[in-house]
Design an enzyme around this catalytic site. Structure first.
Site, PDB file in Angstrom:
ATOM      1  N   ARG A  74      -2.079  -6.476  17.221  1.00  0.00           N
ATOM      2  CA  ARG A  74      -0.882  -5.717  17.597  1.00  0.00           C
ATOM      3  C   ARG A  74      -1.383  -4.568  18.449  1.00  0.00           C
ATOM      4  NH1 ARG A  74       3.987  -7.050  18.163  1.00  0.00           N
ATOM      5  NH2 ARG A  74       4.869  -5.018  17.665  1.00  0.00           N
ATOM      6  N   ARG A  81       7.161   6.341  15.889  1.00  0.00           N
ATOM      7  CA  ARG A  81       7.002   7.703  15.374  1.00  0.00           C
ATOM      8  C   ARG A  81       6.637   8.665  16.489  1.00  0.00           C
ATOM      9  NH1 ARG A  81       1.559   6.795  11.628  1.00  0.00           N
ATOM     10  NH2 ARG A  81       0.428   5.622  13.199  1.00  0.00           N
ATOM     11  N   ARG A 118       0.798  -1.223   0.000  1.00  0.00           N
ATOM     12  CA  ARG A 118       0.000   0.000   0.000  1.00  0.00           C
ATOM     13  C   ARG A 118       0.832   1.274   0.000  1.00  0.00           C
ATOM     14  NH1 ARG A 118      -3.502  -0.255   5.439  1.00  0.00           N
ATOM     15  NH2 ARG A 118      -3.012   1.874   5.980  1.00  0.00           N
ATOM     16  N   ASP A 174     -10.013   1.070   7.376  1.00  0.00           N
ATOM     17  CA  ASP A 174      -9.811   2.513   7.495  1.00  0.00           C
ATOM     18  C   ASP A 174     -11.181   3.148   7.749  1.00  0.00           C
ATOM     19  OD1 ASP A 174      -7.087   2.971   7.302  1.00  0.00           O
ATOM     20  OD2 ASP A 174      -7.083   2.888   5.116  1.00  0.00           O
ATOM     21  N   GLU A 196       5.068   7.011  19.886  1.00  0.00           N
ATOM     22  CA  GLU A 196       4.264   5.807  19.660  1.00  0.00           C
ATOM     23  C   GLU A 196       5.170   4.587  19.666  1.00  0.00           C
ATOM     24  OE1 GLU A 196       1.429   6.521  16.513  1.00  0.00           O
ATOM     25  OE2 GLU A 196       1.495   4.408  15.967  1.00  0.00           O
ATOM     26  N   ARG A 214       6.557   7.103  -6.212  1.00  0.00           N
ATOM     27  CA  ARG A 214       6.180   8.141  -7.182  1.00  0.00           C
ATOM     28  C   ARG A 214       7.388   8.765  -7.842  1.00  0.00           C
ATOM     29  NH1 ARG A 214       2.708  10.899  -3.245  1.00  0.00           N
ATOM     30  NH2 ARG A 214       0.808   9.645  -3.142  1.00  0.00           N
ATOM     31  N   TYR A 273      -8.947  -4.903   9.221  1.00  0.00           N
ATOM     32  CA  TYR A 273      -8.087  -3.721   9.253  1.00  0.00           C
ATOM     33  C   TYR A 273      -8.797  -2.617   8.454  1.00  0.00           C
ATOM     34  CZ  TYR A 273      -3.379  -1.564   9.196  1.00  0.00           C
ATOM     35  OH  TYR A 273      -2.292  -0.752   9.368  1.00  0.00           O
TER      36      TYR A 273
HETATM   37  P1  FAD Z   1     -13.749   1.341  17.412  1.00  0.00           P
HETATM   38  O1  FAD Z   1     -13.353   2.758  17.177  1.00  0.00           O
HETATM   39  O2  FAD Z   1     -12.743   0.440  18.029  1.00  0.00           O
HETATM   40  O3  FAD Z   1     -15.069   1.363  18.298  1.00  0.00           O
HETATM   41  C1  FAD Z   1     -15.550   0.242  18.999  1.00  0.00           C
HETATM   42  C2  FAD Z   1     -16.151   0.734  20.300  1.00  0.00           C
HETATM   43  O4  FAD Z   1     -16.807  -0.364  20.957  1.00  0.00           O
HETATM   44  C3  FAD Z   1     -15.102   1.262  21.293  1.00  0.00           C
HETATM   45  O5  FAD Z   1     -15.429   2.586  21.688  1.00  0.00           O
HETATM   46  C4  FAD Z   1     -15.170   0.285  22.461  1.00  0.00           C
HETATM   47  O6  FAD Z   1     -14.959   0.902  23.724  1.00  0.00           O
HETATM   48  C5  FAD Z   1     -16.599  -0.233  22.347  1.00  0.00           C
HETATM   49  N1  FAD Z   1     -16.785  -1.544  22.967  1.00  0.00           N
HETATM   50  C6  FAD Z   1     -16.055  -2.671  22.763  1.00  0.00           C
HETATM   51  N2  FAD Z   1     -16.529  -3.678  23.515  1.00  0.00           N
HETATM   52  C7  FAD Z   1     -17.571  -3.179  24.233  1.00  0.00           C
HETATM   53  C8  FAD Z   1     -18.444  -3.726  25.218  1.00  0.00           C
HETATM   54  N3  FAD Z   1     -18.351  -4.991  25.618  1.00  0.00           N
HETATM   55  N4  FAD Z   1     -19.392  -2.921  25.746  1.00  0.00           N
HETATM   56  C9  FAD Z   1     -19.505  -1.622  25.368  1.00  0.00           C
HETATM   57  N5  FAD Z   1     -18.700  -1.056  24.439  1.00  0.00           N
HETATM   58  C10 FAD Z   1     -17.749  -1.830  23.890  1.00  0.00           C
HETATM   59  N6  FAD Z   1      -8.187   4.974   9.695  1.00  0.00           N
HETATM   60  C11 FAD Z   1      -8.088   5.928   8.732  1.00  0.00           C
HETATM   61  O7  FAD Z   1      -8.971   6.025   7.851  1.00  0.00           O
HETATM   62  N7  FAD Z   1      -7.050   6.830   8.719  1.00  0.00           N
HETATM   63  C12 FAD Z   1      -6.060   6.796   9.660  1.00  0.00           C
HETATM   64  O8  FAD Z   1      -5.138   7.618   9.618  1.00  0.00           O
HETATM   65  C13 FAD Z   1      -6.134   5.779  10.675  1.00  0.00           C
HETATM   66  N8  FAD Z   1      -5.176   5.685  11.628  1.00  0.00           N
HETATM   67  C14 FAD Z   1      -5.265   4.718  12.581  1.00  0.00           C
HETATM   68  C15 FAD Z   1      -4.272   4.658  13.565  1.00  0.00           C
HETATM   69  C16 FAD Z   1      -4.332   3.682  14.556  1.00  0.00           C
HETATM   70  C17 FAD Z   1      -3.256   3.632  15.613  1.00  0.00           C
HETATM   71  C18 FAD Z   1      -5.390   2.738  14.554  1.00  0.00           C
HETATM   72  C19 FAD Z   1      -5.466   1.654  15.591  1.00  0.00           C
HETATM   73  C20 FAD Z   1      -6.381   2.800  13.591  1.00  0.00           C
HETATM   74  C21 FAD Z   1      -6.338   3.779  12.588  1.00  0.00           C
HETATM   75  N9  FAD Z   1      -7.332   3.893  11.624  1.00  0.00           N
HETATM   76  C22 FAD Z   1      -7.238   4.864  10.654  1.00  0.00           C
HETATM   77  C23 FAD Z   1      -8.520   2.993  11.632  1.00  0.00           C
HETATM   78  C24 FAD Z   1      -9.722   3.588  12.410  1.00  0.00           C
HETATM   79  O9  FAD Z   1      -9.339   3.797  13.755  1.00  0.00           O
HETATM   80  C25 FAD Z   1     -10.911   2.619  12.356  1.00  0.00           C
HETATM   81  O10 FAD Z   1     -11.293   2.414  11.011  1.00  0.00           O
HETATM   82  C26 FAD Z   1     -12.170   3.072  13.114  1.00  0.00           C
HETATM   83  O11 FAD Z   1     -11.892   3.773  14.284  1.00  0.00           O
HETATM   84  C27 FAD Z   1     -12.999   1.847  13.464  1.00  0.00           C
HETATM   85  O12 FAD Z   1     -14.214   2.219  14.057  1.00  0.00           O
HETATM   86  P2  FAD Z   1     -15.097   1.126  14.826  1.00  0.00           P
HETATM   87  O13 FAD Z   1     -16.323   1.828  15.289  1.00  0.00           O
HETATM   88  O14 FAD Z   1     -15.241  -0.078  13.978  1.00  0.00           O
HETATM   89  O15 FAD Z   1     -14.189   0.651  16.056  1.00  0.00           O
HETATM   90  N1  UDP Z   2       6.404   1.565   6.341  1.00  0.00           N
HETATM   91  C1  UDP Z   2       7.784   1.670   6.369  1.00  0.00           C
HETATM   92  N2  UDP Z   2       8.344   2.879   6.676  1.00  0.00           N
HETATM   93  C2  UDP Z   2       7.610   3.986   6.957  1.00  0.00           C
HETATM   94  C3  UDP Z   2       6.198   3.870   6.905  1.00  0.00           C
HETATM   95  C4  UDP Z   2       5.627   2.638   6.601  1.00  0.00           C
HETATM   96  O1  UDP Z   2       8.474   0.701   6.138  1.00  0.00           O
HETATM   97  O2  UDP Z   2       8.188   5.043   7.238  1.00  0.00           O
HETATM   98  C5  UDP Z   2       5.836   0.219   6.034  1.00  0.00           C
HETATM   99  C6  UDP Z   2       5.524  -0.580   7.290  1.00  0.00           C
HETATM  100  O3  UDP Z   2       5.802  -1.930   7.013  1.00  0.00           O
HETATM  101  C7  UDP Z   2       4.029  -0.405   7.460  1.00  0.00           C
HETATM  102  C8  UDP Z   2       3.561  -0.362   5.998  1.00  0.00           C
HETATM  103  O4  UDP Z   2       4.614   0.331   5.326  1.00  0.00           O
HETATM  104  O5  UDP Z   2       3.451  -1.474   8.151  1.00  0.00           O
HETATM  105  C9  UDP Z   2       2.245   0.354   5.811  1.00  0.00           C
HETATM  106  O6  UDP Z   2       2.380   1.677   6.308  1.00  0.00           O
HETATM  107  P1  UDP Z   2       1.139   2.578   6.636  1.00  0.00           P
HETATM  108  O7  UDP Z   2       1.641   3.898   7.109  1.00  0.00           O
HETATM  109  O8  UDP Z   2       0.226   2.540   5.475  1.00  0.00           O
HETATM  110  O9  UDP Z   2       0.488   1.739   7.822  1.00  0.00           O
HETATM  111  P2  UDP Z   2      -0.283   2.155   9.146  1.00  0.00           P
HETATM  112  O10 UDP Z   2       0.776   2.553  10.132  1.00  0.00           O
HETATM  113  O11 UDP Z   2      -1.239   3.245   8.797  1.00  0.00           O
HETATM  114  O12 UDP Z   2      -0.947   0.873   9.475  1.00  0.00           O
END
Ligand code: FAD
Ligand code: UDP
Length: 384
Positions: free
Chosen positions: A257, A288, A180, A364, A314, A184, A362
C-alpha cells in the site's frame, strides 16, 4: 580475495544504520549506501522552519522491551511524547483509542458499567447476526469490529477510515488488522499499550546520524545499478531494499500500500492543536492530518515557541511498481510469493536480507531493532 570492507550495508534506514553501529563496535569495516539523498530511510525528518517534519509519515517510537528502550536512549535522548490522536467524524471530535472518553462522547455514559452494558448489547446483536448466518468466528474486519466494539463505534470511527486506508471494503479485509487497537474502560487516551514511548529529541535524523557516526556513508547510490562494483568491495552484503527487486522481479512483484503526503507551511502557530487528527468519515479524501510541531510540544531546539506550523495531509493509495513502497500487504498471495523469494535469498550465501523491505514484514521500529540485535548476536557473537 582482498576486500576493502567487511560489510557493504545497502540502505541507511533504521535496520542498516543499527547494524552498522554494532558492526563498528565489533571492529568491522563498513560502507553504508543509500539510493536516496539522505540517510534515515522512512524515519528521516527534514527540519523546516525549526520543525522536524516526518517526511515519510508520522513515527512514534514505542516498545515494551527494556533492552530496546535502553539501547535507543543510549543513542539519543527521547522526549515524553505520548500518542493520543483525535478522530474527526463529519466535524465532531472523538478521543482514540476507544476508551471511556470515547464512550462518553458517543453514548453519554459516565461509568465503566454503563459502557460495558452498551458494548455488550451491540456485541450480542452482531453475534446473533453471525449465528443466523451459521458462523461463530468473524469472517472479516467488519464482523471482527462489530463483536469487539459494536455498531456505533464501527460506523463512526472504523468503517470510513479503514476503507480509505486499505482501499477495500471492511467485509473484504482480514479480521486481524483491527486486533491491535486497544479497547479501554478507563479514561486513557494513550494510543499504545507499550511500556515506553517517545520521540528522539532533535528528530529521528539525529538518532540515525548518531548511529552512523564514524561510518562511511555514500548517498545517491543505487546498489542494484552498481551491483558488480559494489559487491567487489566487501566480504558480505546486508541488503535492506525490496527482496523482489534484488531478484529483478523474477517471480513477479510483491504488493504494497502506498501513502501520499501533501505538506503545507502555515503562517500561524497552531492549526489543529494535536499532532494527529484521523478523519474517519468516508467523505473526507485524506485519512489524517499530521501537525508535526506537536511531536516536540511546539518548541524549537532552544525551547522557544515556533511562530509557524507545518501540516501534512495523508492520502492512502494503491501502489504501482516504481512507486515508493510503504506497507507490505500481508495476504495469502503475497505471503506465498515472499516464501519463494526467501528460498532464493537463502541461496545467496554472501548476502543477508533484513528490514521492512528485505523481509517483507510490517515491522515497527522497535521490532527492527530487535531483529538487528538478533542478527548481530549471530554475526558477532557478543551482543547480549
Ligand atoms: P527503510 O526505512 O525503508 O530503509 C530502507 C532503505 O533502503 C531506504 O532508505 C531505501 O532508500 C534504501 N534502499 C532500497 N533499495 C535500495 C537500493 N537498491 N540501493 C540503495 N539503497 C536502497 N514504526 C513505529 O515503530 N512507529 C510508528 O509510528 C511508525 N509509523 C509508520 C508510518 C508509516 C507511514 C510507515 C510506512 C511506517 C511506520 N513505521 C512505524 C514503521 C517504520 O517506518 C519501519 O519499522 C522502519 O522505518 C523500517 O526500517 P528499515 O531500515 O527496515 O526500512
Ligand atoms: N483504525 C480505525 N480508525 C482509526 C485508526 C485506526 O479504524 O481512527 C483501524 C484501521 O483499520 C487501521 C487499524 O485500525 O488499519 C490499525 O491502526 P493503526 O493506527 O495501528 O495502524 P497504522 O496506521 O499505524 O498502520
Amino acid at each position: 580475495m582482498n576486500f576493502h570492507y567487511d560489510y557493504l550495508i545497502v540502505g541507511a534506514g533504521l535496520f542498516g544504520a543499527t547494524f552498522a553501529y554494532y558492526a563498528r563496535l565489533a571492529g568491522k569495516r563498513c560502507l553504508v549506501i543509500d539510493k536516496r539523498p539522505h540517510a534515515g530511510g522512512n524515519v528521516y525528518c527534514e527540519n523546516l522552519e525549526g520543525i522536524n517534519v516526518h517526511k515519510y509519515g508520522a513515527h512514534i517510537f514505542h516498545t515494551s522491551d527494556k533492552k530496546v528502550w535502553d539501547f535507543v536512549n543510549s543513542i539519543v535522548e527521547f522526549n515524553r511524547y505520548t500518542n493520543s490522536p483525535i478522530a474527526n467524524y463529519k466535524g465532531k471530535l472523538y478521543n482514540l483509542p476507544f476508551n471511556m472518553n470515547t464512550f462518553y462522547q458517543i453514548w453519554g455514559v459516565t461509568t465503566p458499567a454503563e459502557a460495558i452494558a452498551k458494548i455488550e448489547t451491540q456485541k450480542a446483536e452482531a453475534i446473533a447476526r453471525m449465528k443466523a448466518d451459521g458462523v461463530n468466528k468473524p469472517r472479516n474486519l467488519e464482523e471482527q469490529a462489530l463483536i469487539l466494539i459494536g455498531r456505533d463505534i464501527y460506523e463512526i470511527l472504523i468503517k470510513g477510515y479503514t476503507e480509505k486506508q486499505w482501499g477495500r471494503r471492511c467485509t473484504d479485509l482480514p479480521a486481524f488488522i483491527i486486533n491491535r487497537l486497544p479497547v479501554r474502560l478507563v479514561f486513557d487516551n494513550n494510543y499504545f499499550n507499550a511500556l515506553y514511548q517517545g520521540i528522539p529529541m532533535g528528530g529521528y535524523t539525529k538518532m540515525v546520524e548518531n548511529l552512523l557516526d564514524g561510518i562511511e556513508v555514500r548517498l545517491n547510490t543505487d546498489y542494484l545499478e552498481n551491483k558488480k562494483e559494489l559487491d567487489a568491495l566487501a566480504k558480505k552484503v546486508v541488503y535492506t531494499g525490496p527482496i523482489d527487486a534484488y531478484f529483478d522481479y523474477e517471480l513477479g512483484h510483491l504488493e504494497y500500500r502506498s501513502v501520499r503526503f501533501e505538506t503545507e507551511t502555515l503562517d500561524k502557530p497552531n492549526f489543529q492543536g494535536n499532532a494527529a487528527v484521523n478523519y474517519t468519515d468516508k467523505e473526507t479524501p485524506w485519512t489524517r492530518i499530521i501537525e508535526h510541531k506537536w511531536f516536540e510540544f511546539g518548541k524549537d531546539e532552544n525551547g522557544e515557541d515556533l511562530p509557524k506550523t507545518i501540516i501534512s495531509r495523508e492520502y492512502s493509495s494503491e501502489w504501482k511498481p516504481g512507486e515508493e513502497p510503504y506497507y507490505p500487504v500481508n495476504n495469502a498471495k503475497n505471503g506465498a510469493l515472499y516464501v519463494r523469494y526467501k528460498e532464493m535469498a537463502e541461496k545467496e550465501n554472501k548476502v543477508i536480507f533484513g528490514g521492512r523491505l528485505g523481509e517483507y514484514k510490517y515491522y515497527d521500529m522497535d521490532q527492527v531493532i530487535l531483529a538487528v540485535l538478533d542478527l548481530c548476536e549471530k554475526e558477532f557473537n557478543q551482543i547480549k
